[in-house]
Design a protein around this motif. Structure first.
Motif, mmCIF file in Angstrom:
data_model
loop_
_atom_site.group_PDB
_atom_site.id
_atom_site.type_symbol
_atom_site.label_atom_id
_atom_site.label_comp_id
_atom_site.label_asym_id
_atom_site.label_seq_id
_atom_site.Cartn_x
_atom_site.Cartn_y
_atom_site.Cartn_z
ATOM 1 N N LEU A 160 0.966 -1.119 0.047
ATOM 2 C CA LEU A 160 0.089 -0.011 0.032
ATOM 3 C C LEU A 160 0.872 1.254 0.006
ATOM 4 O O LEU A 160 0.516 2.264 -0.593
ATOM 5 C CB LEU A 160 -0.873 0.043 1.294
ATOM 6 C CG LEU A 160 -2.135 -0.898 1.067
ATOM 7 C CD1 LEU A 160 -2.545 -1.089 2.552
ATOM 8 C CD2 LEU A 160 -3.092 -0.824 -0.005
ATOM 9 N N LEU A 161 1.902 1.105 0.715
ATOM 10 C CA LEU A 161 2.726 2.467 0.798
ATOM 11 C C LEU A 161 3.712 2.713 -0.538
ATOM 12 O O LEU A 161 3.940 3.916 -0.862
ATOM 13 C CB LEU A 161 3.864 2.201 1.911
ATOM 14 C CG LEU A 161 3.396 2.216 3.546
ATOM 15 C CD1 LEU A 161 4.222 1.809 4.369
ATOM 16 C CD2 LEU A 161 2.813 3.701 3.815
ATOM 17 N N THR A 162 3.744 1.585 -1.199
ATOM 18 C CA THR A 162 4.572 1.709 -2.541
ATOM 19 C C THR A 162 3.662 1.786 -3.676
ATOM 20 O O THR A 162 4.305 1.704 -4.842
ATOM 21 C CB THR A 162 5.669 0.665 -2.492
ATOM 22 O OG1 THR A 162 4.983 -0.562 -2.693
ATOM 23 C CG2 THR A 162 6.415 0.747 -1.393
ATOM 24 N N MET A 174 20.487 3.795 -1.935
ATOM 25 C CA MET A 174 19.630 4.654 -2.145
ATOM 26 C C MET A 174 18.883 4.243 -3.418
ATOM 27 O O MET A 174 19.845 4.323 -4.513
ATOM 28 C CB MET A 174 19.422 6.087 -1.896
ATOM 29 C CG MET A 174 18.586 7.041 -2.514
ATOM 30 S SD MET A 174 17.290 7.271 -1.341
ATOM 31 C CE MET A 174 16.374 8.477 -2.318
ATOM 32 N N TYR A 175 17.752 3.893 -3.544
ATOM 33 C CA TYR A 175 17.038 3.427 -5.090
ATOM 34 C C TYR A 175 15.911 4.702 -5.308
ATOM 35 O O TYR A 175 15.277 4.786 -4.481
ATOM 36 C CB TYR A 175 16.451 1.964 -4.921
ATOM 37 C CG TYR A 175 17.464 1.097 -4.598
ATOM 38 C CD1 TYR A 175 18.133 0.207 -5.747
ATOM 39 C CD2 TYR A 175 17.811 0.662 -3.230
ATOM 40 C CE1 TYR A 175 19.264 -0.713 -5.309
ATOM 41 C CE2 TYR A 175 18.634 -0.479 -2.971
ATOM 42 C CZ TYR A 175 19.522 -0.905 -3.907
ATOM 43 O OH TYR A 175 20.294 -2.021 -3.901
ATOM 44 N N ASP A 176 16.024 5.064 -6.445
ATOM 45 C CA ASP A 176 14.843 5.994 -6.805
ATOM 46 C C ASP A 176 13.568 5.855 -6.919
ATOM 47 O O ASP A 176 12.765 6.319 -6.527
ATOM 48 C CB ASP A 176 15.400 6.597 -8.094
ATOM 49 C CG ASP A 176 16.725 7.689 -8.080
ATOM 50 O OD1 ASP A 176 17.117 8.033 -7.082
ATOM 51 O OD2 ASP A 176 17.132 7.911 -9.364
ATOM 52 N N ARG A 177 13.445 4.357 -7.429
ATOM 53 C CA ARG A 177 11.989 3.629 -7.271
ATOM 54 C C ARG A 177 11.711 2.412 -6.726
ATOM 55 O O ARG A 177 12.615 1.722 -6.912
ATOM 56 C CB ARG A 177 11.322 3.816 -8.901
ATOM 57 C CG ARG A 177 11.464 5.348 -9.614
ATOM 58 C CD ARG A 177 10.876 5.441 -10.667
ATOM 59 N NE ARG A 177 9.731 4.910 -10.823
ATOM 60 C CZ ARG A 177 8.259 5.753 -10.846
ATOM 61 N NH1 ARG A 177 8.589 6.933 -11.213
ATOM 62 N NH2 ARG A 177 7.199 5.003 -10.870
ATOM 63 N N ASN A 186 4.765 6.601 -6.097
ATOM 64 C CA ASN A 186 6.281 6.775 -6.581
ATOM 65 C C ASN A 186 6.807 6.739 -5.131
ATOM 66 O O ASN A 186 6.729 7.668 -4.256
ATOM 67 C CB ASN A 186 6.581 8.041 -7.179
ATOM 68 C CG ASN A 186 6.283 7.845 -8.686
ATOM 69 O OD1 ASN A 186 6.113 7.023 -9.043
ATOM 70 N ND2 ASN A 186 6.070 8.975 -9.267
ATOM 71 N N SER A 187 7.750 5.614 -4.754
ATOM 72 C CA SER A 187 8.390 5.635 -3.674
ATOM 73 C C SER A 187 9.964 5.499 -3.943
ATOM 74 O O SER A 187 10.358 4.868 -4.878
ATOM 75 C CB SER A 187 7.889 4.444 -2.711
ATOM 76 O OG SER A 187 6.592 4.653 -2.396
ATOM 77 N N ALA A 188 10.772 5.685 -2.961
ATOM 78 C CA ALA A 188 12.230 5.656 -2.982
ATOM 79 C C ALA A 188 12.590 4.609 -1.934
ATOM 80 O O ALA A 188 11.616 4.501 -0.864
ATOM 81 C CB ALA A 188 13.029 6.881 -2.949
ATOM 82 N N LEU A 189 13.659 3.988 -1.989
ATOM 83 C CA LEU A 189 13.985 3.059 -1.041
ATOM 84 C C LEU A 189 15.309 3.221 -0.320
ATOM 85 O O LEU A 189 16.301 3.780 -1.131
ATOM 86 C CB LEU A 189 14.047 1.564 -1.517
ATOM 87 C CG LEU A 189 14.565 0.564 -0.675
ATOM 88 C CD1 LEU A 189 13.603 0.341 0.507
ATOM 89 C CD2 LEU A 189 14.576 -0.873 -1.033
#
Length: 104
Positions: free
Chosen positions: A48-50, A71-74, A53-56
């Motif tokens: 649900l959170l992703t 850090m991953y952009d998507r 657009n979400s980064a990791l």
């Protein structure tokens, strides 16, 4: 949280290893542990959170005190029907990738 400008949600934390992460599908779907200690928030919530657009941001502190990060952009996780498959896209930056290679 102030890392890289803040706004992050912790999805997993292992502080001292006192909580076993050897769990079944249901536990990983729904989450377990305590936000103040070792925790997994649950694959259903991560999905649900992703959806947007979400980064990791992954941070690991080694026993010698060295902290590595990536850090991953998507970043997204599919739903249960998709077996909560992890998807990473965009360039990755940081120091963790130089030490290990994630293969999916």
């Amino acid at each position: 949280m102030t890392t890289m400008g803040g706004g992050w949600t912790t999805i997993q934390r292992r502080i001292n290893g006192s909580l076993s992460f050897d769990r079944d599908w249901s536990a990983y779907k729904n989450g377990f542990g305590s936000p103040e200690q070792d925790v997994w928030v649950g694959n259903g919530l991560i999905h649900l959170l992703t959806k947007e657009n979400s980064a990791l941001y992954v941070s690991i502190t080694l026993q010698n005190g060295t902290t590595l990060y990536e850090m991953y952009d998507r970043f997204s996780v599919s739903d249960e029907a998709g077996k909560y498959q992890l998807s990473l896209a965009g360039p990755a930056t940081g120091t963790l990738g130089k030490c290990i290679q994630l293969k999916f």
